[in-house]
Design a protein around this motif. Sequence first.
Motif, short mmCIF file in Angstrom:
data_model
loop_
_atom_site.label_atom_id
_atom_site.label_comp_id
_atom_site.label_asym_id
_atom_site.label_seq_id
_atom_site.Cartn_x
_atom_site.Cartn_y
_atom_site.Cartn_z
N GLY A 25 29.70 -82.10 31.44
CA GLY A 25 29.84 -82.20 32.90
C GLY A 25 29.29 -81.00 33.64
N TYR A 26 28.84 -79.99 32.92
CA TYR A 26 28.18 -78.83 33.53
C TYR A 26 26.70 -79.13 33.72
N GLY A 27 26.06 -78.39 34.63
CA GLY A 27 24.62 -78.39 34.70
C GLY A 27 24.06 -77.41 33.68
N ALA A 28 22.81 -77.64 33.26
CA ALA A 28 22.22 -76.74 32.26
C ALA A 28 22.18 -75.32 32.78
N GLU A 29 21.90 -75.17 34.08
CA GLU A 29 21.81 -73.81 34.65
C GLU A 29 23.17 -73.13 34.67
N GLU A 30 24.27 -73.90 34.66
CA GLU A 30 25.61 -73.31 34.62
C GLU A 30 25.96 -72.85 33.21
N LEU A 31 25.43 -73.52 32.21
CA LEU A 31 25.78 -73.20 30.84
C LEU A 31 24.94 -72.05 30.27
N VAL A 32 23.63 -72.08 30.51
CA VAL A 32 22.76 -71.05 29.95
C VAL A 32 23.15 -69.70 30.55
N GLY A 33 23.45 -68.73 29.68
CA GLY A 33 23.89 -67.41 30.10
C GLY A 33 25.39 -67.26 30.11
N ALA A 34 26.12 -68.37 30.04
CA ALA A 34 27.59 -68.32 30.01
C ALA A 34 28.08 -68.16 28.56
N SER A 35 29.35 -67.83 28.41
CA SER A 35 29.93 -67.73 27.08
C SER A 35 30.22 -69.13 26.53
N ILE A 36 30.05 -69.27 25.23
CA ILE A 36 30.35 -70.54 24.58
C ILE A 36 31.81 -70.93 24.79
N ASP A 37 32.65 -69.94 25.11
CA ASP A 37 34.07 -70.22 25.28
C ASP A 37 34.36 -71.16 26.45
N VAL A 38 33.41 -71.33 27.39
CA VAL A 38 33.65 -72.26 28.50
C VAL A 38 33.79 -73.70 27.98
N LEU A 39 33.26 -73.96 26.79
CA LEU A 39 33.34 -75.30 26.20
C LEU A 39 34.51 -75.44 25.23
N VAL A 40 35.21 -74.33 25.00
CA VAL A 40 36.35 -74.33 24.08
C VAL A 40 37.62 -74.60 24.88
N PRO A 41 38.49 -75.50 24.44
CA PRO A 41 39.75 -75.73 25.16
C PRO A 41 40.50 -74.43 25.40
N THR A 42 41.06 -74.29 26.58
CA THR A 42 41.70 -73.05 27.00
C THR A 42 42.72 -72.56 25.98
N ARG A 43 43.48 -73.48 25.42
CA ARG A 43 44.56 -73.10 24.49
C ARG A 43 44.02 -72.49 23.20
N SER A 44 42.72 -72.71 22.90
CA SER A 44 42.15 -72.26 21.62
C SER A 44 41.22 -71.08 21.76
N ARG A 45 41.01 -70.59 22.96
CA ARG A 45 39.99 -69.56 23.16
C ARG A 45 40.32 -68.24 22.48
N ASP A 46 41.60 -67.86 22.47
CA ASP A 46 41.97 -66.59 21.83
C ASP A 46 41.65 -66.62 20.33
N LYS A 47 41.78 -67.79 19.70
CA LYS A 47 41.52 -67.89 18.27
C LYS A 47 40.04 -68.05 17.97
N HIS A 48 39.28 -68.48 18.98
CA HIS A 48 37.89 -68.84 18.71
C HIS A 48 37.01 -67.63 18.46
N ALA A 49 37.22 -66.54 19.21
CA ALA A 49 36.35 -65.37 19.09
C ALA A 49 36.30 -64.82 17.66
N PRO A 50 37.42 -64.56 17.01
CA PRO A 50 37.33 -64.05 15.62
C PRO A 50 36.73 -65.07 14.65
N LEU A 51 36.97 -66.34 14.90
CA LEU A 51 36.37 -67.36 14.03
C LEU A 51 34.85 -67.38 14.19
N ARG A 52 34.38 -67.20 15.42
CA ARG A 52 32.94 -67.17 15.66
C ARG A 52 32.31 -65.96 14.97
#
Length: 350
Positions: free
Chosen positions: A55-82
Motif C-alpha cells: 500500500g506504499y508508493g515506491a518512493e515512500e519505501l526506497v530509503g526507508a527502513s525495512i522495519d516499516v513493513l514489519v508488524p509493530t509488535r515484532s520490530r524490536d525482535k526483528h533488528a537482531p534477527l536481521r
Amino acid sequence: MTAMTHDASDTNTVSDADAGTEFAGWIDELPDGLVVCSRDGTIREVNERLVEMSGYGAEELVGASIDVLVPTRSRDKHAPLRKGFVQGNQARPMGPGMQLSLQRKDGSEVPVEISLSPLSAGDRDGVVAIVRDVTERLRAESVLKTTSDLLTLAGERERIARDLHDTVLQRLFGLGLELQATAIRAQSDVSERIERSVDEIDLIIREIRTAVFTLGSAGREGSLGQELATVTAQAKRVLGYSPRVRMDGPVETAITPEIRTELLASLREALTNIARHAGATEAEVELVATDVLTLRVLDNGRGVPTELGTSSGNGLHNMAERARLLGGGCTLSPRPDRGTELSWWVPLAQ
C-alpha cells in the motif's frame, strides 16, 4: 550496477542507469514481491508487486527502513534477527514454521512467506527478500480443514446414529414386546404397571428416533420394509407365528420421519393386542400409500370384544392418539367372516 561486454577491439560499458532500468524491468514481472535492502536494513529497491501488497508508493519505501513493513509488535525482535542473517550470509526461508505478516501502510497485515538471500555486489552488498502473499492459500487450507473436520464429525454422528438405530432401538422394541407378553399373563395390578412401563419405553423410542434423524441418519434408514420385518419378527415371540406383510404404493418415499416413528409404534401395539385379546392363528399387515397412509392389521381371531374400543385399553388409546396428532384416525372393527381389522391412517404431504 555495471555490465561489461568484450570483443577483439573494444570494451563497451553499460551505464548504471541502464542496468538499473533493466533490473527494475524484470523484477516488476515477478509474481511475488521483491525488496532489496542494504546490510543495515535500508530499502534500496522494490518491485510493483511489493508496492501493491504494502500500500506504499515506491518512493515512500526506497530509503526507508525495512522495519516499516514489519508488524509493530515484532520490530524490536526483528533488528537482531536481521543482523544475524547478514552475518550468516546464507540463503534461507525467514522464520520457518512461523506465520509471518507484512504490515501495510494502513496498519493492516497480509500473511506472507519470505525467502532471504544474501546479495554480493561490491559496495552494494545487502539482502534480497522474496515476499509471497499466502492469503488465498491459507484461506483454502482453512476451508479444507473445516471440511475435513465436518466430514469427521459427520462420520461420528452417523456412527452414533447407526448404533442407536441398529442396536438400542431394536432392543427397546424387543423389550417392549416381551413386557407386553408378560402383561398378558400377569395379574391386573401388575399388568397395569407393566403397561405404564411399556408406555415409557415408547416415549424413549420416540426420543431416540428423533435423535437418530437429527444426527443425520435418516438417509441411511432407507428400507421401511426392513424395519417392518424386524417388528414382525419380534412379534413372533408373542404371537407364536409371523404376520404376513404387504405394501402398496410409494410407502418408502412418502412417509416423514415423524410418521415413520408413530407407524412402527402403532404396529407394535396392534400386534400385541392380537396376542392379548384375539386368540388368532394368523395375522396380516397391509400398508397402502396414496394421499393417505393406511395401516391395516387383520387377524382371524375371536373378533372385537363388546367392551373393547378405541376409548378403552392403553394400546388402542395410544394408537388413536398417535394418529390424531398427525391429523389421522384409528378404528377397530370386526371382519365379515372372522377376526378383527384395525385401520390406522394419517394424511401424507402432497
